[in-house]
Design a protein around this motif. Structure first.
Motif, PDB file in Angstrom:
ATOM      1  N   GLU A 170       0.843  -1.193   0.000  1.00 22.27           N
ATOM      2  CA  GLU A 170       0.000   0.000   0.000  1.00 22.27           C
ATOM      3  C   GLU A 170       0.880   1.245   0.000  1.00 22.27           C
ATOM      4  O   GLU A 170       1.860   1.317   0.751  1.00 22.27           O
ATOM      5  CB  GLU A 170      -0.908   0.006   1.244  1.00 22.27           C
ATOM      6  CG  GLU A 170      -1.829  -1.193   1.339  1.00 22.27           C
ATOM      7  CD  GLU A 170      -2.671  -1.187   2.609  1.00 22.27           C
ATOM      8  OE1 GLU A 170      -2.562  -0.204   3.375  1.00 22.27           O
ATOM      9  OE2 GLU A 170      -3.415  -2.156   2.827  1.00 22.27           O
ATOM     10  N   ASP A 171       0.543   2.195  -0.845  1.00 20.73           N
ATOM     11  CA  ASP A 171       1.245   3.476  -0.807  1.00 20.73           C
ATOM     12  C   ASP A 171       0.808   4.240   0.434  1.00 20.73           C
ATOM     13  O   ASP A 171      -0.370   4.266   0.785  1.00 20.73           O
ATOM     14  CB  ASP A 171       0.929   4.287  -2.057  1.00 20.73           C
ATOM     15  CG  ASP A 171       1.586   3.700  -3.299  1.00 20.73           C
ATOM     16  OD1 ASP A 171       2.656   3.097  -3.159  1.00 20.73           O
ATOM     17  OD2 ASP A 171       1.021   3.832  -4.396  1.00 20.73           O
ATOM     18  N   ALA A 172       1.775   4.857   1.106  1.00 20.16           N
ATOM     19  CA  ALA A 172       1.478   5.529   2.369  1.00 20.16           C
ATOM     20  C   ALA A 172       1.970   6.965   2.374  1.00 20.16           C
ATOM     21  O   ALA A 172       2.414   7.494   3.398  1.00 20.16           O
ATOM     22  CB  ALA A 172       2.107   4.751   3.525  1.00 20.16           C
TER      23      ALA A 172
ATOM     24  N   LEU B  31       6.431   6.320   0.194  1.00 17.85           N
ATOM     25  CA  LEU B  31       6.423   5.357   1.289  1.00 17.85           C
ATOM     26  C   LEU B  31       5.499   4.198   0.954  1.00 17.85           C
ATOM     27  O   LEU B  31       4.441   4.380   0.344  1.00 17.85           O
ATOM     28  CB  LEU B  31       5.949   6.031   2.581  1.00 17.85           C
ATOM     29  CG  LEU B  31       6.757   7.242   3.052  1.00 17.85           C
ATOM     30  CD1 LEU B  31       6.102   7.864   4.278  1.00 17.85           C
ATOM     31  CD2 LEU B  31       8.203   6.835   3.369  1.00 17.85           C
ATOM     32  N   VAL B  32       5.909   3.009   1.353  1.00 19.76           N
ATOM     33  CA  VAL B  32       5.083   1.821   1.132  1.00 19.76           C
ATOM     34  C   VAL B  32       4.953   1.057   2.448  1.00 19.76           C
ATOM     35  O   VAL B  32       5.802   1.170   3.343  1.00 19.76           O
ATOM     36  CB  VAL B  32       5.679   0.895   0.049  1.00 19.76           C
ATOM     37  CG1 VAL B  32       5.724   1.593  -1.289  1.00 19.76           C
ATOM     38  CG2 VAL B  32       7.058   0.399   0.451  1.00 19.76           C
ATOM     39  N   THR B  33       3.877   0.283   2.549  1.00 21.64           N
ATOM     40  CA  THR B  33       3.654  -0.501   3.763  1.00 21.64           C
ATOM     41  C   THR B  33       2.841  -1.735   3.406  1.00 21.64           C
ATOM     42  O   THR B  33       2.389  -1.895   2.266  1.00 21.64           O
ATOM     43  CB  THR B  33       2.918   0.337   4.830  1.00 21.64           C
ATOM     44  OG1 THR B  33       2.873  -0.395   6.058  1.00 21.64           O
ATOM     45  CG2 THR B  33       1.506   0.672   4.396  1.00 21.64           C
ATOM     46  N   LEU B  34       2.647  -2.604   4.402  1.00 17.94           N
ATOM     47  CA  LEU B  34       1.856  -3.815   4.251  1.00 17.94           C
ATOM     48  C   LEU B  34       0.638  -3.748   5.160  1.00 17.94           C
ATOM     49  O   LEU B  34       0.706  -3.221   6.275  1.00 17.94           O
ATOM     50  CB  LEU B  34       2.673  -5.057   4.641  1.00 17.94           C
ATOM     51  CG  LEU B  34       3.852  -5.451   3.758  1.00 17.94           C
ATOM     52  CD1 LEU B  34       4.611  -6.616   4.384  1.00 17.94           C
ATOM     53  CD2 LEU B  34       3.369  -5.834   2.374  1.00 17.94           C
ATOM     54  N   HIS B  35      -0.472  -4.287   4.692  1.00 16.77           N
ATOM     55  CA  HIS B  35      -1.615  -4.512   5.567  1.00 16.77           C
ATOM     56  C   HIS B  35      -1.151  -5.451   6.680  1.00 16.77           C
ATOM     57  O   HIS B  35      -0.364  -6.368   6.457  1.00 16.77           O
ATOM     58  CB  HIS B  35      -2.750  -5.147   4.758  1.00 16.77           C
ATOM     59  CG  HIS B  35      -4.046  -5.241   5.488  1.00 16.77           C
ATOM     60  ND1 HIS B  35      -4.272  -6.165   6.489  1.00 16.77           N
ATOM     61  CD2 HIS B  35      -5.208  -4.538   5.365  1.00 16.77           C
ATOM     62  CE1 HIS B  35      -5.507  -6.025   6.939  1.00 16.77           C
ATOM     63  NE2 HIS B  35      -6.093  -5.040   6.276  1.00 16.77           N
ATOM     64  N   ASN B  36      -1.608  -5.211   7.904  1.00 15.64           N
ATOM     65  CA  ASN B  36      -1.136  -6.011   9.042  1.00 15.64           C
ATOM     66  C   ASN B  36      -1.341  -7.508   8.840  1.00 15.64           C
ATOM     67  O   ASN B  36      -0.500  -8.319   9.253  1.00 15.64           O
ATOM     68  CB  ASN B  36      -1.831  -5.560  10.332  1.00 15.64           C
ATOM     69  CG  ASN B  36      -1.374  -4.189  10.785  1.00 15.64           C
ATOM     70  OD1 ASN B  36      -0.294  -3.723  10.408  1.00 15.64           O
ATOM     71  ND2 ASN B  36      -2.192  -3.512  11.580  1.00 15.64           N
TER      72      ASN B  36
END
Length: 467
Positions: free
Chosen positions: A434-436, A445-450
Motif C-alpha cells: 500500500e502506498d502511504a 512510502l510503502v507498507t503492508l496490511h497487518n
C-alpha cells in the motif's frame, strides 16, 4: 417459469385500475392485506417493477383476481435473481461508495473493476451493487476461480454458454473467436445484462517482458477493449480481482477512461467497524477507544473477513461474551499493537524478531483467513518468485518506509534495476503493498496490511530459518 419475475407495464396498469376502483393506495392496509399476505417490502419491489419470487407474484395476482400468466413480463431480457455467496444482512458501511458506483453504472460506465487483497469485501460489494441495481438488467454471473480446475475460463466457452443461455443458436462455422465476440458484443449492446465476474485474477498470468497480469486467453482482453469501443452499450460488467489486468493500463483502454472505473477497496473505517460489531449484537463498550473490539478492528485494519470470523467465533464459541474471548486471545492483539506503537513513537520500525500471528491464532482464523491469504502467496511464489521474495524479506518493517528500502534488499543480492522494478510492480499490481504518502525527502512510502505482514513473516522464516 424463472425463479423470479416482474410485472409487465400493461399488467401494472391493469392492477392499478383495480386498486383505484377499490380506493387502495400503494401503502393502504387494504391493498397490503388483500395481496395474499405478501410482505410490504415485496409489494413495494413489485410495484417498482423489480423482480420478486414467483410464488409471491402468483399470490398477488390471485388475491386481486388476475391471471398471473397474462401479467408477467415474458420479454427476453426478463430479470432473474443471482445467487449471493457473500452479501447478507450483516453488511455495513461503504454507503457513499455504493452511491457513487451505482451512479456510474447507471450512467456511462460499462465496466466497474473492484480490486484489493483477498477478504477485503470485493465480492460482497459487487453483490450489494447487484442488489441495488435489480430490476434494470438481467443478472448473470461467472466465477472464474471455480472454473479453473484444469484450465482458465476460456473466452470461447463462456461466450458460447452465455449466448446459448440467451436463446441464440450458433453453428459450427460460427465457432471462431472473432465471430463469437462480435455476436456477444451485439447481444450485450442491444440487451441490458448486468454481468458479475468473480476472481478475474484467475484469468491472468504473464512474464517479465510483457507484464504479470495479462489475460491468459488474449480473447478476453480483446473482448473488453472492443466492449469499450462500441458506440453504445446497454449492458454492464462488474469485475472483482486481486490483480489489475494490464490490459486496462494500456493506451487502448485509457482512451475510454470514462467508460470504465477502477475501485480499490480498503478495510472498514472505525465507524463502520463499530456498526459491524453492533450488527452481531456485540458491544463491550464500543464507544471507548480501548474496548477490545475497537483494538481488534484497529489491528486488523478493518479487514471484513477477519472481523466476520472473529465476531462469529465470539458469538458461537463464547456465547457472545467479548471479555471471555479477549481474556484468552488478547496477547496476540496487544503484541501487534505494542509493535506498531514502538514503530510510531520510538522509531523502532524494524521488527525482525516479531512473530505476528493475527492470521492464525485460532483454528477458524487459520481455516477461513490464513488459507485465503496463503493461496495468494502460493500463486505469487509460483508465478513471480522475485516479488514473493521481496514481500517476505520486507516483512521485517513494521510500518511505512521508503520503497527504496525494500529494493535495497534485492540490490544487495545483485538484482538488476529492472528486476527490482518488476518485482515491486508485481506487488503493486496485486495490491499486496500500500502506498502511504511521501516523506520529507520526497520518497514514496510503502507498507503492508497487518494481515499480509503476519503471513509474510511466517514465509520469511521458511526462507531464513531460525538457527
Amino acid at each position: 417459469m424463472a425463479d423470479s419475475v416482474f410485472a409487465s407495464r400493461q399488467g401494472l396498469i391493469n392492477i392499478d385500475k383495480v386498486r383505484k376502483k377499490n380506493g387502495w393506495t400503494k401503502d393502504s392496509p387494504s391493498w397490503l392485506s388483500e395481496a395474499g399476505g405478501v410482505s410490504r417490502s415485496t409489494l413495494q419491489r413489485f410495484w417498482k417493477r423489480q423482480p420478486i419470487k414467483h410464488e409471491n407474484f402468483v399470490a398477488i395476482c390471485q388475491a386481486i383476481g388476475f391471471d398471473w400468466q397474462e401479467i408477467v413480463d415474458n420479454s427476453p431480457t426478463q430479470a432473474s435473481y443471482m445467487e449471493f455467496v457473500s452479501y447478507d444482512e450483516n453488511w455495513v458501511g461503504r454507503e457513499t461508495l455504493i452511491d457513487n458506483l451505482i451512479h456510474k453504472v447507471q450512467g456511462y460506465t460499462r465496466i466497474v473493476l473492484l480490486v484489493g487483497i483477498t477478504g477485503i469485501g470485493k465480492t460482497t460489494l459487487a453483490e450489494r451493487l447487484v442488489q441495488e441495481l435489480r430490476g434494470n438488467w438481467t443478472e448473470v454471473r461467472a466465477n472464474c476461480e471455480s472454473d479453473i480446475r484444469n484450465k482458465p475460463l476460456d473466452f470461447m466457452s463462456q461466450a458460447i454458454q452465455w449466448l446459448t443461455n440467451w436463446g441464440e443458436k450458433i453453428s459450427n462455422e460460427e465457432r471462431k473467436p472473432e465471430l463469437i465476440s462480435n455476436r456477444l458484443l451485439k447481444r450485450l449492446c442491444n440487451h441490458p445484462y448486468l454481468i458479475l465476474m468473480d476472481s478475474v485474477e484467475f484469468l491472468l498470468a504473464g512474464n517479465e517482458d510483457e507484464g504479470w497480469s495479462d489475460f491468459i486467453d488474449e480473447n478476453w482482453g480483446n473482448f473488453f477493449v472492443n466492449l469499450l469501443a462500441q458506440p453504445t452499450c446497454q449492458s454492464r460488467f462488474i469485475l472483482t480481482s486481486q490483480n489489475l489486468p494490464i490490459k486496462f493500463q494500456m493506451a487502448e483502454c485509457d482512451r475510454y477512461k470514462n467508460l470504465w472505473h477502477l475501485q480499490l477497496l480498503r478495510g472498514l473505517d472505525t465507524n463502520e467497524q463499530i456498526s459491524f460489531f453492533q450488527k452481531f449484537e456485540l458491544d463491550s463498550a464500543l464507544t471507548s477507544q480501548n474496548s477490545p473490539l475497537r483494538l481488534i478492528g484497529e489491528v486488523y485494519d478493518g479487514h471484513p473477513l477477519a472481523l466476520r470470523v472473529i465476531a462469529g467465533e465470539i458469538k458461537e464459541d463464547y456465547q457472545g461474551n467479548v471479555l471471555a474471548y479477549w481474556k484468552k486471545n488478547k496477547d496476540y492483539i496487544e503484541k501487534v499493537k505494542a509493535d506498531l506503537k514502538e514503530a510510531l513513537n520510538q522509531g523502532i520500525i524494524q521488527g525482525e524478531e516479531d512473530r505476528w500471528e493475527i492470521d492464525s491464532y485460532t483454528q477458524k482464523l487459520r481455516t477461513k483467513v490464513r488459507l485465503r491469504i496463503e493461496k495468494t502467496f502460493e500463486r505469487l511464489k509460483n508465478d513471480i518468485y522475485d516479488a514473493y521474495f521481496l514481500i517476505c524479506i520486507a516483512s521485517k518493517y513494521r510500518c511505512q518506509v521508503p520503497g527504496n528500502w525494500w529494493l535495497s534488499h534485492l540490490e544487495y543480492r545483485n538484482y538488476s534495476k529492472e528486476r527490482q522494478k518488476s518485482a515491486m510492480q508485481a506487488l503493486r499490481d496485486r495490491y499486496l503493498i500500500e502506498d502511504a504518502g511521501i516523506n520529507d525527502n520526497y520518497e514514496v512510502l510503502v507498507t503492508l496490511h497487518n494481515l499480509i505482514r503476519s503471513v509474510a513473516i511466517s514465509h520469511r522464516l521458511k526462507i531464513f530459518p531460525e538457527k
